[in-house]
Design an enzyme around this catalytic site. Structure first.
Site, PDB file in Angstrom:
ATOM      1  N   THR A 133       8.631  -2.173  -3.611  1.00 25.63           N
ATOM      2  CA  THR A 133       7.533  -2.020  -2.667  1.00 25.63           C
ATOM      3  C   THR A 133       8.143  -1.897  -1.275  1.00 25.63           C
ATOM      4  O   THR A 133       8.531  -2.883  -0.659  1.00 25.63           O
ATOM      5  CB  THR A 133       6.579  -3.223  -2.734  1.00 25.63           C
ATOM      6  OG1 THR A 133       6.031  -3.311  -4.052  1.00 25.63           O
ATOM      7  CG2 THR A 133       5.439  -3.073  -1.724  1.00 25.63           C
ATOM      8  N   LYS A 171      -0.006   0.851  -3.833  1.00 21.94           N
ATOM      9  CA  LYS A 171       0.503  -0.525  -3.781  1.00 21.94           C
ATOM     10  C   LYS A 171       0.132  -1.202  -2.470  1.00 21.94           C
ATOM     11  O   LYS A 171      -0.091  -2.431  -2.440  1.00 21.94           O
ATOM     12  CB  LYS A 171       2.025  -0.521  -3.967  1.00 21.94           C
ATOM     13  CG  LYS A 171       2.668  -1.918  -4.010  1.00 21.94           C
ATOM     14  CD  LYS A 171       2.202  -2.745  -5.194  1.00 21.94           C
ATOM     15  CE  LYS A 171       2.749  -4.176  -5.170  1.00 21.94           C
ATOM     16  NZ  LYS A 171       4.192  -4.267  -5.410  1.00 21.94           N
ATOM     17  N   LYS A 190       6.803  -9.357   4.529  1.00 23.69           N
ATOM     18  CA  LYS A 190       7.146  -7.937   4.528  1.00 23.69           C
ATOM     19  C   LYS A 190       5.967  -7.060   4.113  1.00 23.69           C
ATOM     20  O   LYS A 190       5.626  -6.074   4.789  1.00 23.69           O
ATOM     21  CB  LYS A 190       8.334  -7.710   3.597  1.00 23.69           C
ATOM     22  CG  LYS A 190       8.819  -6.272   3.490  1.00 23.69           C
ATOM     23  CD  LYS A 190       8.366  -5.581   2.202  1.00 23.69           C
ATOM     24  CE  LYS A 190       8.924  -6.240   0.961  1.00 23.69           C
ATOM     25  NZ  LYS A 190       8.529  -5.520  -0.282  1.00 23.69           N
TER      26      LYS A 190
END
Length: 293
Positions: free
Chosen positions: A99, A175, A244
């Site tokens: 990701t 995502k 993140k």
């Protein structure tokens, strides 16, 4: 490419290691590499262990990358000491399962132009337990022929691996939406458990009862359980991942001019946890972050 492709697996972290093990368990030949020797050695019973990323990639059909950040992806591909770009060929399919956001994947595609155009973007959701059983959700972006080439890999790792777009980067966009929901749900679970505790309720009962009603969610069941147990050092998903990922969410939202106030509030909570030194603790630590104020 052969019907059963050979796979180079780069990245043996909390999710990458069980994924590589599941892949080997499904009968695919796996050559594995991680920058940490202990992580490599832990896979030696099921995979061929390479001493460098370049060695792992050399001669394989599919190169799967499962690292944590855009910077790590860049280092894997183009690092001065061990970047794998020089080992990729026109026949290699690069499978980016990290990701890292659409911008990082699109930058990788651009830099690899003329080296390899066969790139599939396939970030995952489901956690370490589902990774170990090949029960993940994988959101796939890529050209039809490239996706077909990596389908044996996807089928070994996923209960569901839908193609969500024809371009590398489309999986990352999907995502981003997934992580918005997950990040907000974890923050909401922490807030609910913290409030219940402050009101003098039995938080175990709160967790047990509310999981049988409309307030139930995967994150309330899973992370809420760890919040109740205060199992913050049993790290299934480190807080730093959502620091993140929520950054990727808010960046993507800003790029298209979409307000995401709940995601922004959740991002602030994760950042506060990071400031308090909880980066490497389980992300269920948000309950304590709310308690600490």
């Amino acid at each position: 490419m052969t019907t059963t492709p050979s796979v180079a697996w780069i990245g043996l972290g909390a999710i990458g290691a069980p994924m590589a093990r599941a892949l080997a368990g499904a009968g695919l030949p796996v050559t594995a590499f991680d920058v940490f020797p202990a992580a490599r050695e832990a896979l030696a019973d099921v995979a061929t262990i390479a001493g460098t990323a370049r060695e792992a990639v050399r001669g394989t059909d599919v190169v799967a990358v499962m690292v944590a950040t855009p910077e790590q992806l860049e280092a894997v591909l183009h690092g001065e000491e061990d970047g794998i770009a020089g080992e990729l060929t026109a026949e290699t399919v690069l499978l980016i399962m990290s990701t890292v956001g659409p911008a990082a994947v699109e930058a990788a595609v651009a830099r690899l132009a003329g080296v390899s155009s066969s790139i599939v973007d396939a970030p995952v959701s489901g956690g370490a337990a589902r990774a170990a059983t090949g029960d993940l959700l994988v959101m796939v972006g890529g050209a039809e022929a490239d996706v077909a080439a990596v389908r044996p890999v996807l089928d070994a790792l996923a209960a569901n691996a839908p193609v969500v777009g024809p371009r590398p980067g489309d999986g990352q966009r999907f995502k981003i939406v997934n992580q918005l929901l997950c990040g907000v749900h974890i923050a909401a679970a922490g807030e609910a458990i913290a409030l219940a505790d402050r009101m003098g309720l039995d938080v175990r009962q709160v967790h047990e009862v509310l999981n049988t009603g409309a307030a139930h969610s995967f994150m309330f069941a899973d992370r809420g359980g760890r919040m109740v147990e205060e199992a913050y050092d049993d790290v299934r998903s480190a807080l730093t991942i959502f620091v993140k990922d929520m950054g990727l969410v808010t960046e993507a939202a800003a790029e298209v001019g979409q307000q995401v106030p709940l995601a922004t509030a959740a991002q602030a909570l994760y950042r506060r946890g990071s400031e308090l030194g909880h980066d490497r603790r389980d992300d269920s630590i948000v309950r304590e972050v709310l308690r600490e104020g």
